[in-house]
Design a protein around this motif. Sequence first.
Motif, short mmCIF file in Angstrom:
data_model
loop_
_atom_site.label_atom_id
_atom_site.label_comp_id
_atom_site.label_asym_id
_atom_site.label_seq_id
_atom_site.Cartn_x
_atom_site.Cartn_y
_atom_site.Cartn_z
N SER A 167 40.21 37.62 36.12
CA SER A 167 38.79 37.94 36.55
C SER A 167 37.71 37.43 35.38
CB SER A 167 38.73 39.28 36.79
OG SER A 167 39.63 39.92 37.58
N VAL A 168 37.88 37.40 34.20
CA VAL A 168 37.01 37.03 33.26
C VAL A 168 37.59 35.90 32.52
CG1 VAL A 168 36.40 39.48 33.18
CG2 VAL A 168 37.99 38.63 31.54
N VAL A 222 34.11 30.90 35.85
CA VAL A 222 33.38 32.15 35.54
C VAL A 222 31.70 31.78 35.92
CG1 VAL A 222 32.41 33.68 33.99
CG2 VAL A 222 35.09 33.36 34.11
N TYR A 279 41.58 43.62 39.26
CA TYR A 279 40.63 43.25 38.17
C TYR A 279 41.74 42.99 37.11
CZ TYR A 279 37.51 43.49 34.00
OH TYR A 279 36.75 43.29 32.89
N GLN A 302 33.05 39.87 36.37
CA GLN A 302 33.22 38.50 35.40
C GLN A 302 32.45 38.87 34.03
OE1 GLN A 302 31.73 34.97 37.41
NE2 GLN A 302 32.36 35.66 39.19
N GLU A 303 31.77 39.93 33.95
CA GLU A 303 31.04 40.30 32.90
C GLU A 303 31.66 41.52 32.23
OE1 GLU A 303 26.99 40.43 33.82
OE2 GLU A 303 26.77 38.20 33.93
N CYS A 304 32.77 41.88 32.67
CA CYS A 304 33.55 43.09 32.06
C CYS A 304 32.80 44.32 32.01
CB CYS A 304 33.71 42.67 30.48
SG CYS A 304 34.94 41.43 30.27
N TYR A 333 34.53 36.20 27.07
CA TYR A 333 33.67 37.45 27.62
C TYR A 333 34.85 38.72 27.31
CZ TYR A 333 29.42 37.68 29.86
OH TYR A 333 28.11 37.96 30.28
#
Length: 275
Positions: free
Chosen positions: A198-199, A152, A194, A266-268, A203
């Motif tokens: 993805s994260v 990430v 997603y 990546q940052e939701c 996060y």
Amino acid sequence: MIKPIHLVCAALLLPLLAGSARAEYLQEYENGSVNWRNGRIEASGVGVAPANLRQPQAEKLTKRGAVIMARRNLLAVLKRINIDSTNTVAEYLASDDAVRSRVRGMLHNSCVESATSLPDDKVEVTVEMWLRKDLADVLLPRTMPFRPESAVAAGREGPGNAGTYSGLVVDARGLGVRPALSPRILDTEGEAVYGPSSVSRAYAVAHGMAGYAESPDLAAQNPRVASRPLVVRAVDATGRNRTDLILSKEDADRVRAVAETNGFLQECRVLVVLD
């Protein structure tokens, strides 16, 4: 007589979600609710004064009974939350003694937000918990395939992360979609666009995998997706709990292409519009 009180609970509301009161999505139940904007779960309970007891002992026991009932209702609300497309909190608690024990401890320490006197010597108490941070860390199974934090961080440092779009809004109205702690977005062939991969887990725990709103206009105003979100329309929902979204192949490829040069997934920074 108990006066209405309001206690400030020690909860850190994230800057990512701050100021978005107009774009909240609220699931309401008989004795409680879940606010999917900020992750606040609340429930109320009513205590009845014991017979043949004088003040202040009767008052104290009445409030204690209301708190017990409110926390019981809070657990009932919590159990109805979907973790993902196949699991609910109720099922997860039933399957894992350690998780159940930790959640019980959190419920016991849930914040008493207000206490109000009612007629006939009754007291109504509202308690609250937060789906972010500690509770999310317990409820998101360790088996979920989250993205390693190192991957990430590398993605955020790549070129173009300040690109054209600041977030993703998925319009899923009319599809019977339900909120979840860990929703996924798929293409029509079932490939992930997603999801947990993805994260990072950190996060997801801190911010929630996605936010929910009641209209596209309100979603576009939500700081979670900032000022220039990419907006796409879901074509279907899938999973037993109807929490996963399906995009057309064209929209799925568009999101993937944008995600390669933007760090918002990546940052939701994902918001889903529901009925």
